[in-house]
Enzyme design. Structure first.
Site, PDB file in Angstrom:
ATOM      1  N   HIS A 359       0.818  -1.216   0.000  1.00 41.64           N
ATOM      2  CA  HIS A 359       0.000   0.000   0.000  1.00 41.64           C
ATOM      3  C   HIS A 359       0.849   1.262   0.000  1.00 41.64           C
ATOM      4  O   HIS A 359       2.042   1.252   0.331  1.00 41.64           O
ATOM      5  CB  HIS A 359      -0.958   0.006   1.200  1.00 41.64           C
ATOM      6  CG  HIS A 359      -0.270   0.049   2.532  1.00 41.64           C
ATOM      7  ND1 HIS A 359       0.061   1.222   3.167  1.00 41.64           N
ATOM      8  CD2 HIS A 359       0.135  -0.957   3.362  1.00 41.64           C
ATOM      9  CE1 HIS A 359       0.637   0.961   4.335  1.00 41.64           C
ATOM     10  NE2 HIS A 359       0.693  -0.360   4.471  1.00 41.64           N
ATOM     11  N   CYS A 378       2.691  -5.329   6.862  1.00 44.18           N
ATOM     12  CA  CYS A 378       2.346  -4.969   5.485  1.00 44.18           C
ATOM     13  C   CYS A 378       3.488  -4.178   4.857  1.00 44.18           C
ATOM     14  O   CYS A 378       4.421  -3.740   5.536  1.00 44.18           O
ATOM     15  CB  CYS A 378       1.056  -4.167   5.454  1.00 44.18           C
ATOM     16  SG  CYS A 378      -0.420  -5.166   5.764  1.00 44.18           S
TER      17      CYS A 378
END
Length: 458
Positions: A359, A378
Site C-alpha cells: 500500500h 504490510c
C-alpha cells in the site's frame, strides 16, 4: 585375403552379439535389483528411480556399451560439478561413481562385473534425479520435502520424467538444466558462478559464497516461473516490477523484526483507490486504545470510527469508553479514506493467509531511511501511484490511467480489477548480484542462521 575379411566380420558379429546380450542382461538385473531393499535403501528418491526404470525405461542403461556413452559422461560431469550450481557434491553418490569405472565397462564389458554395473547404473540415475530435484525445488524446501517430491508429480514437475525426456534430446545437459528457476535473481547468481568457475578470478570471500549458496536455495523455493512478476525482497527494502528484461525498482518499508513481513507467493488481482483501513485487532488494542483512553479527540483527529461486534457504529463517550477498555476484543476500528489514512491513496490486494498487502503511505519521509523495517507486517511502497499506472499498462488498460489519476487526486473509492492477475513474490534474500558483483544485505530477521546450519550439516 577374402577368408581373413570374412573371419574379421564373423568375429565382430560374435563380439557385438555377446555385448548386446550382456546389455540386455543388465536391464533385466536392474529391474530385479529395484525389488531389493539393499539397493533401495541407498537411494534419495527410490520411488522416482523405480518409475524411471519401469515407466520410461528404453532398455539402454548408463553403462550400455552400444548407446549413450556421451550422455553418461555428461551426466557424471554434471554431478561432479554440482558446486557450480550452488549445490553440495556430497548429495550425488560421487563416492561410488567415477569416469574410470565408466571407461572400464565401455572398453572391457564382462559378465563378471554385472552386479557392480547394476549398482552404478541405479546410483547414477538416483544422483541425476536428486540433482534435478535440488535444482528445481532446493534441498531444504519448507513446503516440499524429498518424501513428498518422490511420491508423485509436484506442481506439474516430475524429475524422473524430466530425465527420461532429456535422454531423447540432442542437448542432454541443457535439457537437465532447464529444471532451474527462470527468475532473474537466480539467473544472476548462476551467471556469476559460471564466470567465477570459468575464470577463477575475483574470488568471493567464504562469507559471500555462503550467502550465494543460501539464497540460490531460497530462490528454488519460489514456484513462479513467468517473466512478468513483482518481487519484494525484505532485506534490501526493495520492490522490483519485472516485465521481461525490464525491471522497475521501488523502495519499500517492511515489517519490524517483532512484526515480520511474511514470505509468500500470490497474485495481485486488483488495487483500490481511497481505501478505508480496517485496523488489525492487535494494533487497536496495543496502540490505538491507549490513545483513545487518554485523548478524547484522538478518534476525530485521525478519522477513526469504532464499531461493535455486530458492525454498528459506536458513539464514544465516557460510558462506552469504559466498555471498550474492559472488553476491547468486542470492538473494531476503521479509518476513513483521506490524506491521513495509513494506507495512503492506493492499496494493492492479493490473497494470502497473513492478511498483508502492499500500500501507499502518508509517511513518505521513511523512504529516505536506509533501514526500513518499520511496519506491522504490510509493505508500504514509494510512488504507489506510479506502480498502479504501470500495472494498468501491463494489463493493456492504459486508457484507465487518467481515471486512476482522478480517483487518487479526489480520494474517490474505486477498484481497478486486472484482466491478467500479476504474480507477486515476497521473499527473503540476504544477497543479490548487482552490476556483476554480490551485494550482501543485513539479515534483519535472523533467518540465515537456521538455513546455514542445515547446509553445513553436509
Amino acid at each position: 585375403m577374402k577368408a581373413l575379411s570374412y573371419f574379421v566380420v564373423i568375429l565382430f558379429a560374435v563380439s557385438y552379439t555377446a555385448t548386446y546380450a550382456q546389455d540386455v542382461k543388465i536391464g533385466t538385473e536392474i529391474t530385479t535389483a529395484l525389488k531389493d531393499n539393499t539397493y533401495l535403501s541407498k537411494l534419495n528418491y527410490p520411488k522416482s528411480v523405480i518409475r524411471f526404470y519401469t515407466d520410461n525405461y528404453s532398455g539402454d542403461s548408463w553403462t550400455d556399451s552400444q548407446h549413450g556413452w556421451d550422455q553418461s559422461e555428461i551426466a557424471l560431469a554434471l554431478l561432479a560439478q554440482a558446486d557450480h550450481y550452488g549445490l553440495s557434491l556430497s548429495d550425488y553418490h560421487l563416492e561410488s561413481l567415477s569416469f574410470k569405472k565408466l571407461k572400464q565397462w565401455r572398453d572391457f564389458p564382462s559378465e563378471k562385473n554385472q552386479r557392480e554395473r547394476v549398482l552404478f547404473d541405479i546410483l547414477l540415475t538416483d544422483g541425476l534425479i536428486t540433482f534435478i530435484n535440488n535444482l528445481h525445488f532446493g534441498k531444504y524446501n519448507p513446503l516440499y520435502n524429498s518424501s513428498r517430491i518422490d511420491s508423485s508429480r509436484t506442481n506439474g514437475f516430475c524429475a524422473d520424467e524430466i530425465l527420461s525426456v532429456a535422454r531423447l534430446q540432442a542437448d542432454f545437459q541443457d535439457a537437465i538444466l532447464q529444471a532451474q528457476p527462470t527468475i532473474k535473481a537466480y539467473g544472476d547468481f548462476q551467471a556469476y558462478l559460471d564466470r567465477f568457475y570459468a575464470v577463477n578470478k575475483g574470488l568471493p570471500s567464504t562469507a559471500e559464497m555462503a550467502k550465494i549458496i543460501l539464497n540460490m536455495e531460497r530462490l528454488r523455493w519460489i514456484s513462479t516461473q513467468g517473466e512478468n512478476y513483482i518481487m519484494v525482497n525484505i532485506p534490501s527494502y526493495m520492490l522490483e516490477f519485472h516485465q521481461g528484461d525490464e525491471v522497475s525498482n521501488f523502495k519499500v518499508v517492511v515489517g519490524k523484526p517483532t512484526t515480520k513481513t511474511p514470505v509468500l507467493e500470490s497474485e495481485i488481482e486488483y488495487f483500490s483507490t481511497a481505501p478505508d483501513w480496517r485496523v488489525p485487532s492487535s494494533i487497536f488494542r496495543n496502540e490505538i486504545l491507549p490513545e483513545i483512553l487518554k485523548d478524547r479527540g484522538y478518534l476525530t483527529d485521525h478519522h477513526y470510527t469504532v464499531y461493535d461486534g455486530s458492525g454498528n457504529e459506536v458513539v464514544v463517550n465516557a460510558s462506552t469508553r469504559r466498555k471498550i477498555r474492559n472488553n476491547p476484543t468486542k470492538y473494531s476500528v476503521r479509518q476513513s479514506s483521506g490524506e491521513d489514512n495509513a494506507l495512503g491513496a492506493v492499496v494493492f490486494r492479493f490473497q494470502n493467509p497473513h492478511a498483508v498487502y502492499v500500500h501507499d503511505t502518508p509517511q513518505k519521509q521513511f523512504f529516505k531511511r536506509g533501514k526500513r523495517a518499520l511496519s506491522h507486517g504490510c509493505i508500504r511502497v514509494e510512488n504507489a501511484d506510479r506502480l498502479a499506472a504501470m500495472l494498468l499498462s501491463y494489463d493493456d488498460s492504459e486508457y484507465r490511467i487518467s481515471e486512476l489519476e482522478d480517483a487518487i487526486h479526489s480520494y474517490e473509492k474505486k477498484d481497478f480489477v486486472l484482466n491478467k492477475p500479476l504474480p507477486i513474490i515476497i521473499t527473503y534474500l540476504t544477497c543479490l548480484i548487482k552490476e556483476g558483483k554480490p551485494i550482501v544485505y543485513t539479515d534483519i530477521y535472523q533467518f540465515d542462521k537456521s538455513l546455514e546450519d542445515k547446509v553445513n550439516q553436509n
